[in-house]
Design a protein around this motif. Structure first.
Motif, PDB file in Angstrom:
ATOM      1  N   THR A 173       0.842  -1.189   0.000  1.00 30.66           N
ATOM      2  CA  THR A 173       0.000   0.000   0.000  1.00 30.66           C
ATOM      3  C   THR A 173       0.877   1.239   0.000  1.00 30.66           C
ATOM      4  OG1 THR A 173      -0.110   0.117   2.421  1.00 30.66           O
ATOM      5  CG2 THR A 173      -1.805  -1.199   1.299  1.00 30.66           C
ATOM      6  N   LEU A 174       0.353   2.324  -0.565  1.00 33.10           N
ATOM      7  CA  LEU A 174       1.159   3.548  -0.613  1.00 33.10           C
ATOM      8  C   LEU A 174       1.350   4.152   0.770  1.00 33.10           C
ATOM      9  CD1 LEU A 174       0.622   3.150  -3.665  1.00 33.10           C
ATOM     10  CD2 LEU A 174       0.626   5.622  -3.859  1.00 33.10           C
ATOM     11  N   GLY A 175       0.376   3.972   1.662  1.00 33.33           N
ATOM     12  CA  GLY A 175       0.562   4.429   3.028  1.00 33.33           C
ATOM     13  C   GLY A 175       1.699   3.689   3.709  1.00 33.33           C
ATOM     14  N   GLY A 176       1.742   2.369   3.512  1.00 33.52           N
ATOM     15  CA  GLY A 176       2.833   1.579   4.077  1.00 33.52           C
ATOM     16  C   GLY A 176       4.163   1.916   3.453  1.00 33.52           C
ATOM     17  N   MET A 177       4.168   2.140   2.145  1.00 34.51           N
ATOM     18  CA  MET A 177       5.410   2.499   1.460  1.00 34.51           C
ATOM     19  C   MET A 177       5.938   3.846   1.943  1.00 34.51           C
ATOM     20  SD  MET A 177       4.401   1.175  -2.372  1.00 34.51           S
ATOM     21  CE  MET A 177       5.775   1.995  -3.183  1.00 34.51           C
ATOM     22  N   ALA A 178       5.030   4.792   2.164  1.00 36.16           N
ATOM     23  CA  ALA A 178       5.466   6.080   2.707  1.00 36.16           C
ATOM     24  C   ALA A 178       5.989   5.914   4.134  1.00 36.16           C
ATOM     25  CB  ALA A 178       4.313   7.079   2.678  1.00 36.16           C
ATOM     26  N   SER A 179       5.326   5.084   4.912  1.00 37.08           N
ATOM     27  CA  SER A 179       5.715   4.901   6.310  1.00 37.08           C
ATOM     28  C   SER A 179       7.092   4.272   6.453  1.00 37.08           C
ATOM     29  CB  SER A 179       4.679   4.032   7.031  1.00 37.08           C
ATOM     30  OG  SER A 179       3.446   4.708   7.132  1.00 37.08           O
ATOM     31  N   THR A 180       7.494   3.421   5.495  1.00 39.62           N
ATOM     32  CA  THR A 180       8.790   2.767   5.583  1.00 39.62           C
ATOM     33  C   THR A 180       9.827   3.384   4.649  1.00 39.62           C
ATOM     34  OG1 THR A 180       8.075   1.109   3.966  1.00 39.62           O
ATOM     35  CG2 THR A 180       7.844   0.549   6.304  1.00 39.62           C
ATOM     36  N   ARG A 181       9.452   4.449   3.932  1.00 38.01           N
ATOM     37  CA  ARG A 181      10.335   5.106   2.971  1.00 38.01           C
ATOM     38  C   ARG A 181      10.845   4.082   1.971  1.00 38.01           C
ATOM     39  NH1 ARG A 181      14.555   6.986   5.985  1.00 38.01           N
ATOM     40  NH2 ARG A 181      13.333   8.578   7.007  1.00 38.01           N
ATOM     41  N   ALA A 182       9.912   3.339   1.387  1.00 33.85           N
ATOM     42  CA  ALA A 182      10.240   2.244   0.482  1.00 33.85           C
ATOM     43  C   ALA A 182      10.865   2.759  -0.810  1.00 33.85           C
ATOM     44  CB  ALA A 182       8.974   1.442   0.168  1.00 33.85           C
ATOM     45  N   SER A 183      11.512   1.842  -1.530  1.00 36.02           N
ATOM     46  CA  SER A 183      12.059   2.207  -2.842  1.00 36.02           C
ATOM     47  C   SER A 183      11.938   1.028  -3.793  1.00 36.02           C
ATOM     48  CB  SER A 183      13.503   2.701  -2.712  1.00 36.02           C
ATOM     49  OG  SER A 183      14.319   1.770  -2.037  1.00 36.02           O
ATOM     50  N   GLY A 184      13.031   0.293  -4.062  1.00 35.08           N
ATOM     51  CA  GLY A 184      12.939  -0.855  -4.937  1.00 35.08           C
ATOM     52  C   GLY A 184      13.725  -0.702  -6.220  1.00 35.08           C
ATOM     53  N   THR A 185      13.271  -1.421  -7.250  1.00 33.73           N
ATOM     54  CA  THR A 185      14.085  -1.603  -8.451  1.00 33.73           C
ATOM     55  C   THR A 185      14.256  -0.335  -9.281  1.00 33.73           C
ATOM     56  OG1 THR A 185      12.141  -2.370  -9.674  1.00 33.73           O
ATOM     57  CG2 THR A 185      13.507  -4.042  -8.624  1.00 33.73           C
ATOM     58  N   ASN A 186      13.316   0.596  -9.236  1.00 31.29           N
ATOM     59  CA  ASN A 186      13.404   1.803 -10.056  1.00 31.29           C
ATOM     60  C   ASN A 186      14.095   2.970  -9.364  1.00 31.29           C
ATOM     61  OD1 ASN A 186      12.158   1.076 -12.530  1.00 31.29           O
ATOM     62  ND2 ASN A 186      10.149   1.175 -11.566  1.00 31.29           N
ATOM     63  N   ALA A 187      14.579   2.768  -8.160  1.00 30.33           N
ATOM     64  CA  ALA A 187      15.075   3.895  -7.358  1.00 30.33           C
ATOM     65  C   ALA A 187      16.288   4.565  -7.965  1.00 30.33           C
ATOM     66  CB  ALA A 187      15.396   3.428  -5.941  1.00 30.33           C
ATOM     67  N   VAL A 188      17.102   3.824  -8.718  1.00 32.61           N
ATOM     68  CA  VAL A 188      18.314   4.412  -9.277  1.00 32.61           C
ATOM     69  C   VAL A 188      17.988   5.579 -10.200  1.00 32.61           C
ATOM     70  CG1 VAL A 188      18.400   2.726 -11.165  1.00 32.61           C
ATOM     71  CG2 VAL A 188      20.467   3.912 -10.482  1.00 32.61           C
ATOM     72  N   ARG A 189      16.820   5.546 -10.860  1.00 31.22           N
ATOM     73  CA  ARG A 189      16.446   6.654 -11.744  1.00 31.22           C
ATOM     74  C   ARG A 189      15.371   7.555 -11.145  1.00 31.22           C
ATOM     75  NH1 ARG A 189      15.747   6.768 -18.229  1.00 31.22           N
ATOM     76  NH2 ARG A 189      14.737   8.794 -18.395  1.00 31.22           N
ATOM     77  N   TYR A 190      14.380   6.965 -10.470  1.00 32.53           N
ATOM     78  CA  TYR A 190      13.212   7.736 -10.043  1.00 32.53           C
ATOM     79  C   TYR A 190      13.206   8.081  -8.556  1.00 32.53           C
ATOM     80  CZ  TYR A 190      11.438   6.371 -14.628  1.00 32.53           C
ATOM     81  OH  TYR A 190      11.278   6.179 -15.984  1.00 32.53           O
ATOM     82  N   GLY A 191      14.192   7.582  -7.814  1.00 31.49           N
ATOM     83  CA  GLY A 191      14.251   7.894  -6.396  1.00 31.49           C
ATOM     84  C   GLY A 191      13.403   6.962  -5.543  1.00 31.49           C
ATOM     85  N   THR A 192      13.236   7.325  -4.275  1.00 36.14           N
ATOM     86  CA  THR A 192      12.499   6.530  -3.297  1.00 36.14           C
ATOM     87  C   THR A 192      11.196   7.249  -2.938  1.00 36.14           C
ATOM     88  OG1 THR A 192      13.401   7.574  -1.313  1.00 36.14           O
ATOM     89  CG2 THR A 192      14.772   5.900  -2.375  1.00 36.14           C
ATOM     90  N   MET A 193      10.495   6.713  -1.955  1.00 38.55           N
ATOM     91  CA  MET A 193       9.271   7.387  -1.501  1.00 38.55           C
ATOM     92  C   MET A 193       9.574   8.767  -0.922  1.00 38.55           C
ATOM     93  SD  MET A 193       6.519   5.740  -2.261  1.00 38.55           S
ATOM     94  CE  MET A 193       5.193   6.285  -1.183  1.00 38.55           C
ATOM     95  N   ARG A 194      10.785   8.994  -0.487  1.00 37.70           N
ATOM     96  CA  ARG A 194      11.159  10.324   0.000  1.00 37.70           C
ATOM     97  C   ARG A 194      10.986  11.368  -1.102  1.00 37.70           C
ATOM     98  NH1 ARG A 194      17.311  11.002   1.520  1.00 37.70           N
ATOM     99  NH2 ARG A 194      17.429  10.828  -0.736  1.00 37.70           N
ATOM    100  N   GLU A 195      11.392  11.012  -2.329  1.00 38.32           N
ATOM    101  CA  GLU A 195      11.248  11.927  -3.453  1.00 38.32           C
ATOM    102  C   GLU A 195       9.848  11.885  -4.054  1.00 38.32           C
ATOM    103  OE1 GLU A 195      15.126  11.285  -2.381  1.00 38.32           O
ATOM    104  OE2 GLU A 195      14.008   9.673  -3.364  1.00 38.32           O
ATOM    105  N   ALA A 196       9.152  10.780  -3.924  1.00 34.02           N
ATOM    106  CA  ALA A 196       7.866  10.599  -4.592  1.00 34.02           C
ATOM    107  C   ALA A 196       6.704  11.262  -3.860  1.00 34.02           C
ATOM    108  CB  ALA A 196       7.558   9.107  -4.765  1.00 34.02           C
ATOM    109  N   VAL A 197       6.809  11.386  -2.529  1.00 38.60           N
ATOM    110  CA  VAL A 197       5.688  11.923  -1.751  1.00 38.60           C
ATOM    111  C   VAL A 197       5.724  13.445  -1.749  1.00 38.60           C
ATOM    112  CG1 VAL A 197       4.616  12.047   0.530  1.00 38.60           C
ATOM    113  CG2 VAL A 197       5.530   9.874  -0.301  1.00 38.60           C
ATOM    114  N   VAL A 198       4.596  14.041  -2.139  1.00 37.25           N
ATOM    115  CA  VAL A 198       4.468  15.495  -2.197  1.00 37.25           C
ATOM    116  C   VAL A 198       3.827  16.039  -0.925  1.00 37.25           C
ATOM    117  CG1 VAL A 198       3.397  17.414  -3.456  1.00 37.25           C
ATOM    118  CG2 VAL A 198       4.298  15.433  -4.712  1.00 37.25           C
ATOM    119  N   ALA A 199       2.790  15.377  -0.451  1.00 40.55           N
ATOM    120  CA  ALA A 199       2.043  15.850   0.721  1.00 40.55           C
ATOM    121  C   ALA A 199       1.344  14.663   1.373  1.00 40.55           C
ATOM    122  CB  ALA A 199       1.032  16.917   0.326  1.00 40.55           C
TER     123      ALA A 199
END
Length: 492
Positions: A173-199
């Motif tokens: 879930t996106l709430g869980g991903m935000a809570s754990t600052r998840a990332s994964g296979t695309n992080a090298v180009r698109y970043g992690t949940m730290r960069e993905a979350v706006v508000a």
């Protein structure tokens, strides 16, 4: 079993066991036990609010007290299935006034015991909060409830030409991903949940609703509360809505698999690729034993040797340029047998094999559990760290595999163990301690994406030292009664 309010007026003082101060032993769990462990007036209030969405069923509680890891399950005393921020507020206020712990739950895919109810209490299941509230294609962002999963969001975005790139493998879930600052296979180009979350919309431990950040692309307005709650693992507030950045679907996507003679050859290829500025979308490392597991589990026939999985995004000309640059780097390190996949079906099969690598490794030893490390080091130190780690693993009797999001210096050793075997667990923990110590000595971190939960609390102390006292003061200031996910990240 669904708890029904008793006919007599509940006694607010009735509490047979102080369940919020200790773990409820599995051996004494029974369908009727939680009614004796939680205040009767709390159960009455929650039942009136949620009806049949308040569960005391033993199987439901057991499911909500475990994740994907080897950590022993710790079931909550009750599970509250909420559907709105208003219901979260009501449950939090009801529990907080009685100092009953609240444990947020999304999909249960975490790996560090995040959802374990270490002191009993009420599990707050947010999976029913799964509405996509707004997609603003012109601004390339979307607002969703916390229970929306990444696959659900991407399915909804198909007609817009946009996608959400953060991909931890599991359909979290996106709430869980935000809570754990998840990332994964695309992080090298698109970043992690730290960069993905706006508000975010967050319910505080006192049951107040706050909204952090705005949809503006930048802001200097006050403390960055969004970044405070991203990665807080449900210990400072409960995320109920997430606004995320979206990206355009690339014009061309190409994937490749390339075997290498040694671990060092594979990793040095990655280092050169990153240092050359190639904007690669994904680059994943799998060691020989993990490739053996993937071949068996996904019915593939790749070479059983250290291997890299690549993916390239961009215009046709840009992708072709990236491919040639990476191919040249690989050939310089003995990577000569590139296998290219350009069709969506071939790519899906390749990345499905990577995403199921965890289960493929467990299938090497049916009945075993996975104990995963999660270190991340500066990219220049990755080869040293992985080569030294592989040497340690080669000398150990414990079954292990290695995978890594190596484009950003992150890798995982999976110990495939019997948690009931003390010798195996002692050896796995010894090796894990060496891996963490090595990463920290190389100015890395004990967790690149899994988070701390209660499984890595000692490693967090080793990494942050005196700075941990500041984290503890933050927790005490925002949640003085320690009702939100107690026993995680910091010890009070």
């Amino acid at each position: 079993m669904i708890w029904k309010a008793p006919c007599p007026t509940p006694n607010p003082r009735s509490r047979v066991s102080l369940s919020f101060l200790k773990v409820v032993p599995m051996s004494v769990a029974s369908p009727g036990l939680p009614a004796d462990l939680l205040p009767a007036d709390l159960l009455s209030e929650l039942s009136a609010l949620l009806g049949e969405r308040l569960s005391l069923n033993e199987a439901v509680r057991d499911q909500h007290g475990r994740d994907e890891s080897y950590h022993a399950p710790a079931p909550p005393d009750a599970v509250a299935f909420v559907r709105s921020t208003e219901e979260v507020v009501a449950v939090v206020r009801a529990c907080a006034t009685r100092r009953v712990p609240i444990i947020p739950f999304g999909a249960g895919t975490s790996l560090e015991g995040h959802v374990a109810a270490l002191r009993g209490g009420v599990c707050l299941d947010l999976s029913g909060m799964n509405a996509i509230l707004a997609v603003r294609a012109e601004d390339m962002d979307a607002t969703v409830q916390a229970g929306v999963t990444r696959k659900q969001l991407n399915n909804d975005l198909r007609a817009t030409g946009l996608f959400f790139p953060i991909d931890p493998g599991a359909d979290a879930t996106l709430g869980g991903m935000a809570s754990t600052r998840a990332s994964g296979t695309n992080a090298v180009r698109y970043g992690t949940m730290r960069e993905a979350v706006v508000a975010l919309t967050v319910v505080t431990p006192q049951g107040e609703v706050i909204r952090t950040g705005s949809r503006a692309r930048k802001s200097a307005a006050g403390y960055d509360l969004t970044r405070l709650y991203v990665g807080s693992e449900g210990t400072l507030g409960i995320i109920t809505e997430v606004t995320v950045r979206l990206h355009g679907i690339p014009e061309k996507v190409m994937s490749a698999v390339c075997p290498f003679p040694t671990v060092a050859d594979a990793v040095n290829t990655v280092i050169e690729t990153i240092q050359a500025g190639v904007p690669i979308a994904r680059v994943e490392f799998l060691n020989a034993r993990q490739m053996e597991a993937v071949n068996r589990y996904s019915k593939l026939d790749h070479a059983v040797t250290p291997t890299l999985f690549f993916e390239f995004h961009g215009s046709p000309a840009h992708v072709d340029e990236q491919v040639e640059m990476v191919k040249a780097c690989a050939e310089g390190h003995g990577g000569l047998d590139f296998q290219w996949t350009a069709t969506p079906e071939e790519r899906d099969r390749l990345w499905a094999a990577r995403h199921t690598a965890y289960y493929a490794a467990l299938a090497l030893r049916p009945g075993a559990k996975g104990f995963s490390s999660d270190v991340c080091v500066p990219i220049s130190r990755l080869a040293d760290c992985l080569v030294e780690t592989q040497a340690d693993l080669d000398q150990s009797p414990v079954l292990t595999t290695v995978v890594g999001h190596v484009g950003d210096g992150n890798f995982h050793v999976l110990f495939v163990v019997d948690p009931d075997n003390p010798d195996e667990m002692a050896e796995a923990k010894r090796l894990n301690s060496r891996i963490v110590a090595r990463a920290l000595a190389m100015e890395g971190t004990c967790t690149g994406e899994h988070g701390i939960g209660h499984g890595k609390m000692s490693s967090l102390e080793d990494e942050h030292g005196e700075a941990l006292a500041v984290m503890r003061r933050l927790k005490q200031a925002l949640d003085p009664d320690d009702v939100l996910n107690p026993g995680k990240i910091v010890r009070l």
